[in-house]
Scaffold this active site. Structure first.
Site, PDB file in Angstrom:
ATOM      1  N   ASP A  11     -19.429  -6.710  -7.145  1.00 43.13           N
ATOM      2  CA  ASP A  11     -19.723  -5.302  -7.398  1.00 43.13           C
ATOM      3  C   ASP A  11     -21.070  -5.034  -6.737  1.00 43.13           C
ATOM      4  O   ASP A  11     -22.106  -5.428  -7.272  1.00 43.13           O
ATOM      5  CB  ASP A  11     -19.786  -5.036  -8.903  1.00 43.13           C
ATOM      6  CG  ASP A  11     -20.181  -3.606  -9.219  1.00 43.13           C
ATOM      7  OD1 ASP A  11     -19.776  -2.688  -8.480  1.00 43.13           O
ATOM      8  OD2 ASP A  11     -20.910  -3.398 -10.216  1.00 43.13           O
ATOM      9  N   GLU A  71     -15.899  -4.305  -4.322  1.00 38.78           N
ATOM     10  CA  GLU A  71     -15.625  -2.940  -4.766  1.00 38.78           C
ATOM     11  C   GLU A  71     -16.228  -1.971  -3.762  1.00 38.78           C
ATOM     12  O   GLU A  71     -17.378  -2.107  -3.359  1.00 38.78           O
ATOM     13  CB  GLU A  71     -16.211  -2.694  -6.152  1.00 38.78           C
ATOM     14  CG  GLU A  71     -15.819  -1.333  -6.708  1.00 38.78           C
ATOM     15  CD  GLU A  71     -16.186  -1.174  -8.166  1.00 38.78           C
ATOM     16  OE1 GLU A  71     -15.382  -1.583  -9.018  1.00 38.78           O
ATOM     17  OE2 GLU A  71     -17.280  -0.649  -8.440  1.00 38.78           O
ATOM     18  N   ASP A 144     -22.450  -5.141 -14.857  1.00 38.82           N
ATOM     19  CA  ASP A 144     -22.220  -5.338 -13.425  1.00 38.82           C
ATOM     20  C   ASP A 144     -21.516  -6.681 -13.198  1.00 38.82           C
ATOM     21  O   ASP A 144     -20.728  -6.825 -12.266  1.00 38.82           O
ATOM     22  CB  ASP A 144     -23.556  -5.323 -12.660  1.00 38.82           C
ATOM     23  CG  ASP A 144     -24.351  -4.063 -12.933  1.00 38.82           C
ATOM     24  OD1 ASP A 144     -24.253  -3.124 -12.130  1.00 38.82           O
ATOM     25  OD2 ASP A 144     -25.055  -4.019 -13.963  1.00 38.82           O
TER      26      ASP A 144
END
Length: 191
Positions: A11, A71, A144
């Site tokens: 991420d 992502e 996260d």
């Protein structure tokens, strides 16, 4: 004997980058690592990008992933934030490609949909479902980290081959892939 696959999910972030590593043997994913890279003490954006690149390389060298899932930045109103996230994502992808790791990108909505069944799920809902899938007791301090794990898990659930599957995994970190080789193995990436 079932083949083992290691998937690194990331991420991207310029303050906190989350990542998760899973091992898949046959049809069984298991959690290997769940963590973050914090850059809260760094104020220079270019130093953050350097840190992201170097830490991604270290993560790759430690866990030896076969594939990486990242992502994609989501569309937002703040263009500067989008630009910074896009740079961070690019640096992460460059680190993977420098080690010959194929990369796949997923939208935040697709990640949430594959984990919870709801593309508009909250970070907490995603973390809760991942706790169930991997049976860890407490969610990490920073969501996260579970976001990075969600990207790896989404990639596993999708069963897709990375777009640059033709990139040959390097035998040595010292070798570098040429652009000619990359373009030959990825004709769909031209123009």
């Amino acid at each position: 004997m079932a083949k083992e696959r290691i998937i690194l999910g990331v991420d991207p972030g310029t303050t906190i980058m989350g990542f998760g590593v899973i091992r898949v043997i046959g049809n069984s994913p298991e959690l290997v690592c769940l963590d973050v890279v914090k850059m809260t003490k760094l104020s220079d954006h270019f130093l953050k990008l350097q840190t992201i690149f170097e830490r991604t390389i270290r993560i790759i060298d430690e866990f030896h992933p076969d594939e990486m899932a990242v992502e994609a930045p989501f569309f937002g109103k703040n263009v500067q934030s989008m630009l910074k996230l896009g740079r961070a994502q690019g640096v992460i992808m460059a680190a993977a490609l420098s080690r010959g790791i194929p990369v796949m990108e997923y939208s935040p909505k697709r990640v949430k949909q594959s984990i919870t069944g709801n593309g508009n799920a909250s970070k907490e809902q995603v973390a809760g479902m991942l706790k169930t899938i991997y049976t860890f007791k407490t969610a990490p301090k920073y969501l996260d980290a579970t976001d990075g794990l969600a990207v790896a898990t989404c990639h596993y659930f999708q069963g897709e081959l990375p777009v640059n599957e033709g990139v040959e995994k390097k035998k040595s970190a010292k070798k570098s892939s040429s652009w000619e080789s990359f373009l030959k193995n990825n004709p769909d990436r031209l123009g």
